[in-house]
Design a protein around this motif. Structure first.
Motif, PDB file in Angstrom:
ATOM      1  N   TYR A 154      -5.399   2.015   3.026  1.00 15.77           N
ATOM      2  CA  TYR A 154      -6.633   1.227   3.132  1.00 15.77           C
ATOM      3  C   TYR A 154      -7.534   1.454   1.924  1.00 15.77           C
ATOM      4  O   TYR A 154      -8.141   0.523   1.388  1.00 15.77           O
ATOM      5  N   GLU A 155      -7.634   2.736   1.505  1.00 14.16           N
ATOM      6  CA  GLU A 155      -8.674   3.101   0.545  1.00 14.16           C
ATOM      7  C   GLU A 155      -8.413   2.621  -0.870  1.00 14.16           C
ATOM      8  O   GLU A 155      -9.312   2.713  -1.720  1.00 14.16           O
ATOM      9  N   THR A 156      -7.209   2.098  -1.160  1.00 17.46           N
ATOM     10  CA  THR A 156      -6.970   1.596  -2.513  1.00 17.46           C
ATOM     11  C   THR A 156      -6.737   0.086  -2.559  1.00 17.46           C
ATOM     12  O   THR A 156      -6.487  -0.462  -3.637  1.00 17.46           O
ATOM     13  N   VAL A 157      -6.813  -0.583  -1.420  1.00 16.67           N
ATOM     14  CA  VAL A 157      -6.764  -2.052  -1.420  1.00 16.67           C
ATOM     15  C   VAL A 157      -8.028  -2.570  -2.099  1.00 16.67           C
ATOM     16  O   VAL A 157      -9.133  -2.066  -1.848  1.00 16.67           O
ATOM     17  N   GLU A 158      -7.874  -3.540  -2.975  1.00 19.19           N
ATOM     18  CA  GLU A 158      -9.017  -4.078  -3.713  1.00 19.19           C
ATOM     19  C   GLU A 158      -9.217  -5.561  -3.420  1.00 19.19           C
ATOM     20  O   GLU A 158      -8.259  -6.271  -3.078  1.00 19.19           O
ATOM     21  N   LEU A 174       0.380  -9.067   6.503  1.00 14.36           N
ATOM     22  CA  LEU A 174       1.579  -8.236   6.461  1.00 14.36           C
ATOM     23  C   LEU A 174       2.544  -8.599   7.582  1.00 14.36           C
ATOM     24  O   LEU A 174       3.771  -8.628   7.390  1.00 14.36           O
ATOM     25  N   ALA A 175       1.999  -8.876   8.765  1.00 13.59           N
ATOM     26  CA  ALA A 175       2.840  -9.213   9.905  1.00 13.59           C
ATOM     27  C   ALA A 175       3.462 -10.599   9.754  1.00 13.59           C
ATOM     28  O   ALA A 175       4.644 -10.807  10.043  1.00 13.59           O
ATOM     29  N   ASP A 176       2.690 -11.556   9.285  1.00 10.49           N
ATOM     30  CA  ASP A 176       3.177 -12.937   9.165  1.00 10.49           C
ATOM     31  C   ASP A 176       4.229 -13.094   8.072  1.00 10.49           C
ATOM     32  O   ASP A 176       5.217 -13.816   8.228  1.00 10.49           O
ATOM     33  N   LYS A 177       4.011 -12.422   6.955  1.00  6.78           N
ATOM     34  CA  LYS A 177       4.849 -12.662   5.767  1.00  6.78           C
ATOM     35  C   LYS A 177       5.860 -11.562   5.490  1.00  6.78           C
ATOM     36  O   LYS A 177       6.786 -11.753   4.695  1.00  6.78           O
ATOM     37  N   GLY A 178       5.686 -10.397   6.132  1.00  4.69           N
ATOM     38  CA  GLY A 178       6.447  -9.230   5.726  1.00  4.69           C
ATOM     39  C   GLY A 178       5.761  -8.581   4.544  1.00  4.69           C
ATOM     40  O   GLY A 178       5.066  -9.254   3.772  1.00  4.69           O
ATOM     41  N   TYR A 179       5.946  -7.269   4.376  1.00  2.00           N
ATOM     42  CA  TYR A 179       5.124  -6.577   3.390  1.00  2.00           C
ATOM     43  C   TYR A 179       5.421  -7.028   1.961  1.00  2.00           C
ATOM     44  O   TYR A 179       4.507  -7.143   1.135  1.00  2.00           O
ATOM     45  N   GLU A 180       6.674  -7.315   1.645  1.00  2.00           N
ATOM     46  CA  GLU A 180       7.006  -7.656   0.255  1.00  2.00           C
ATOM     47  C   GLU A 180       6.353  -8.958  -0.181  1.00  2.00           C
ATOM     48  O   GLU A 180       5.728  -9.034  -1.246  1.00  2.00           O
ATOM     49  N   GLU A 181       6.481  -9.994   0.654  1.00  2.00           N
ATOM     50  CA  GLU A 181       5.867 -11.273   0.305  1.00  2.00           C
ATOM     51  C   GLU A 181       4.351 -11.179   0.317  1.00  2.00           C
ATOM     52  O   GLU A 181       3.672 -11.743  -0.555  1.00  2.00           O
ATOM     53  N   LEU A 218       2.476  -8.586  -0.367  1.00  2.13           N
ATOM     54  CA  LEU A 218       2.016  -7.894  -1.571  1.00  2.13           C
ATOM     55  C   LEU A 218       2.195  -8.760  -2.811  1.00  2.13           C
ATOM     56  O   LEU A 218       1.352  -8.750  -3.712  1.00  2.13           O
ATOM     57  N   ASN A 219       3.272  -9.513  -2.848  1.00  7.52           N
ATOM     58  CA  ASN A 219       3.492 -10.399  -3.994  1.00  7.52           C
ATOM     59  C   ASN A 219       2.420 -11.481  -4.091  1.00  7.52           C
ATOM     60  O   ASN A 219       2.018 -11.879  -5.192  1.00  7.52           O
ATOM     61  N   GLN A 220       1.949 -11.959  -2.955  1.00  7.63           N
ATOM     62  CA  GLN A 220       0.970 -13.048  -2.944  1.00  7.63           C
ATOM     63  C   GLN A 220      -0.470 -12.561  -3.097  1.00  7.63           C
ATOM     64  O   GLN A 220      -1.358 -13.357  -3.399  1.00  7.63           O
ATOM     65  N   ASP A 221      -0.705 -11.283  -2.882  1.00  7.63           N
ATOM     66  CA  ASP A 221      -2.077 -10.757  -2.913  1.00  7.63           C
ATOM     67  C   ASP A 221      -2.120  -9.507  -3.794  1.00  7.63           C
ATOM     68  O   ASP A 221      -1.807  -8.404  -3.331  1.00  7.63           O
ATOM     69  N   GLY A 266      -4.546  -7.758  -4.785  1.00  3.74           N
ATOM     70  CA  GLY A 266      -5.469  -6.745  -4.272  1.00  3.74           C
ATOM     71  C   GLY A 266      -4.841  -5.902  -3.185  1.00  3.74           C
ATOM     72  O   GLY A 266      -5.007  -4.676  -3.146  1.00  3.74           O
ATOM     73  N   LEU A 267      -4.082  -6.548  -2.286  1.00 15.80           N
ATOM     74  CA  LEU A 267      -3.363  -5.816  -1.253  1.00 15.80           C
ATOM     75  C   LEU A 267      -2.270  -4.963  -1.882  1.00 15.80           C
ATOM     76  O   LEU A 267      -1.996  -3.843  -1.435  1.00 15.80           O
ATOM     77  N   ALA A 268      -1.648  -5.475  -2.933  1.00 10.17           N
ATOM     78  CA  ALA A 268      -0.597  -4.725  -3.628  1.00 10.17           C
ATOM     79  C   ALA A 268      -1.131  -3.408  -4.190  1.00 10.17           C
ATOM     80  O   ALA A 268      -0.385  -2.423  -4.311  1.00 10.17           O
ATOM     81  N   LYS A 269      -2.429  -3.358  -4.521  1.00  6.94           N
ATOM     82  CA  LYS A 269      -3.022  -2.111  -5.006  1.00  6.94           C
ATOM     83  C   LYS A 269      -3.011  -1.030  -3.928  1.00  6.94           C
ATOM     84  O   LYS A 269      -3.146   0.152  -4.218  1.00  6.94           O
ATOM     85  N   GLY A 270      -2.862  -1.448  -2.678  1.00  8.15           N
ATOM     86  CA  GLY A 270      -2.813  -0.492  -1.577  1.00  8.15           C
ATOM     87  C   GLY A 270      -1.488   0.227  -1.461  1.00  8.15           C
ATOM     88  O   GLY A 270      -1.392   1.253  -0.775  1.00  8.15           O
ATOM     89  N   LEU A 271      -0.448  -0.285  -2.110  1.00  5.50           N
ATOM     90  CA  LEU A 271       0.870   0.348  -2.028  1.00  5.50           C
ATOM     91  C   LEU A 271       0.849   1.647  -2.820  1.00  5.50           C
ATOM     92  O   LEU A 271       0.742   1.646  -4.041  1.00  5.50           O
ATOM     93  N   ASN A 272       0.968   2.765  -2.116  1.00  8.88           N
ATOM     94  CA  ASN A 272       0.914   4.083  -2.754  1.00  8.88           C
ATOM     95  C   ASN A 272       2.282   4.733  -2.885  1.00  8.88           C
ATOM     96  O   ASN A 272       2.608   5.337  -3.903  1.00  8.88           O
ATOM     97  N   ILE A 273       3.080   4.626  -1.827  1.00 11.67           N
ATOM     98  CA  ILE A 273       4.427   5.208  -1.829  1.00 11.67           C
ATOM     99  C   ILE A 273       5.382   4.169  -1.260  1.00 11.67           C
ATOM    100  O   ILE A 273       5.115   3.573  -0.212  1.00 11.67           O
ATOM    101  N   GLN A 274       6.487   3.961  -1.951  1.00 10.31           N
ATOM    102  CA  GLN A 274       7.462   2.955  -1.524  1.00 10.31           C
ATOM    103  C   GLN A 274       8.867   3.542  -1.585  1.00 10.31           C
ATOM    104  O   GLN A 274       9.350   3.911  -2.650  1.00 10.31           O
TER     105      GLN A 274
END
Length: 366
Positions: A117-121, A324-331, A333-336, A338-346
């Motif tokens: 949450y804390e790194t989503v922009e 995230l629920a509607d699109k799945g996390y990969e799609e 994050l690709n479309q947003d 700012g949300l992609a900035k929230g990805l810390n560990i993959q």
């Protein structure tokens, strides 16, 4: 998608990651929501409230983790939960990885998808999912600081607002971000004299424009901090570096220059604290004293007002959870971006640079 909402098990953490209103929105879109029994009770939401909007109630935390494709939480998983997090499972919560090497290592080993949450922009580079909890924590910092200034709990015995014929207490706020602004607002409302420090002149100009005259601004540097801590009764640490450890602005040697009973509330404790002597405490045992200086360093301050905090959190997290629920996390994050900035560990790799920097000397990063 199956979304799991486990009960928070961190000490005195009564928030829950989703309100019944949030669950209702997910169910309407065809998702399955698994809520651990009594997960919402501390925030004022019963199992029946969740069932009424279509949630399934699970009896154990193990069941929630085992069945869910995405886990939505408030606080980071603690040691008891490390083994429950599965490979490929999306975990969406406050992580604050930079302040905890064991947590970082555990999530690397789990090979989960950790979105913080804390790194989503947002589009302006602000932190929309951190803001409401920072607002709560900033306001609470003054409430708690005022309480621990009382003599029975080893404070200086100062009433922040003073009384006729007696000067008000003095509050030093380090950092003019969301925490600092809210703390200054609350302290000013009580009638305290407030000094707020920051290195961002635009923020100081903003504070100067919107705050009453008894809130004064100064540039933050070691000289000014050393001078002010000698005369202020309550010190609020509200400095944030996105996803990174907080800078240590008050060092241990400075404590000896403070008056006995001075209170420090280090809101930056989640990111390691901006006071060298900070260590995380709990609502059950919130303070410790070093060199006669009272330290309040509760790492989940908003957990003390869970109803307010839960509703405020769901207001901002729900749009991202839906995405995230509607699109799945990969799609999603690709479309947003700012949300992609929230990805810390993959999948076993740290992908957020400030975390790599935080542990560069202690552990091998993939």
């Amino acid at each position: 998608m199956k979304i799991g909402v486990p009960k928070e098990i961190k000490n005195n953490e009564s928030r829950v990651a989703m309100t019944p209103a949030g669950v209702n929105e997910l169910v309407k879109r065809g998702h399955e929501v698994l809520v651990q029994t009594e997960a919402g009770i501390g925030s004022g939401f019963s199992d029946a409230d969740y069932q009424a909007v279509g949630a399934s109630i699970e009896s154990t935390i193990e069941d929630v983790y085992a069945k869910a494709e995405m886990i939505v939480k408030v606080k980071e998983p603690i040691a008891q939960e490390y083994g429950l997090v599965r490979k490929g499972q999306v975990v969406f919560t406050y992580f604050h990885f930079a302040s905890s090497q064991p947590l970082t290592e555990a999530m690397i080993q789990s090979k989960a998808i950790c979105i913080a949450y804390e790194t989503v922009e947002d589009r302006n580079g602000a932190l929309p999912l951190l803001t409401p909890m920072s607002e709560v924590a900033g306001r609470m910092a003054i409430q708690q600081g005022a309480k621990f200034l009382e003599k029975p709990v080893k404070g200086r015995g100062v009433l922040l607002g003073g009384v006729p014929g007696v000067a008000p207490g003095k509050v030093l706020v380090i950092g003019a971000g969301t925490v600092g602004i809210q703390a200054a607002k609350m302290a000013a409302g009580l009638g305290a004299h407030v000094t707020i420090l920051d290195v961002n002149m635009d923020r100081l100009r903003y504070v100067n424009d919107v705050m009453p005259p008894h809130v004064v601004t100064e540039y933050s540097n070691e000289y000014n901090i050393r001078n002010h801590i000698k005369t202020h009764d309550l010190i609020i640490g509200g400095v944030l570096l996105k996803g990174a450890k907080a800078p240590r602005l008050i060092t241990k040697d400075m404590l000896k220059t403070m008056r006995p009973g001075t209170v420090i509330v280090d809101v930056a404790v989640d990111q390691g604290g901006c006071v060298e002597t900070t260590r995380p405490t709990t609502h059950e045992d919130p303070i410790f004293i070093i060199d006669d200086v009272v330290h309040y360093c509760v790492a989940n301050m908003p957990g003390a007002v869970p109803h307010t905090s839960t509703v405020a959190l769901t207001n901002v997290t729900l749009p991202y959870i839906l995405r995230l629920a509607d699109k799945g996390y990969e799609e999603a994050l690709n479309q947003d971006p700012g949300l992609a900035k929230g990805l810390n560990i993959q999948a076993g790799k740290v992908v957020y640079e400030p975390i790599k920097e935080a542990f560069a000397d202690q552990m091998q990063m993939n």
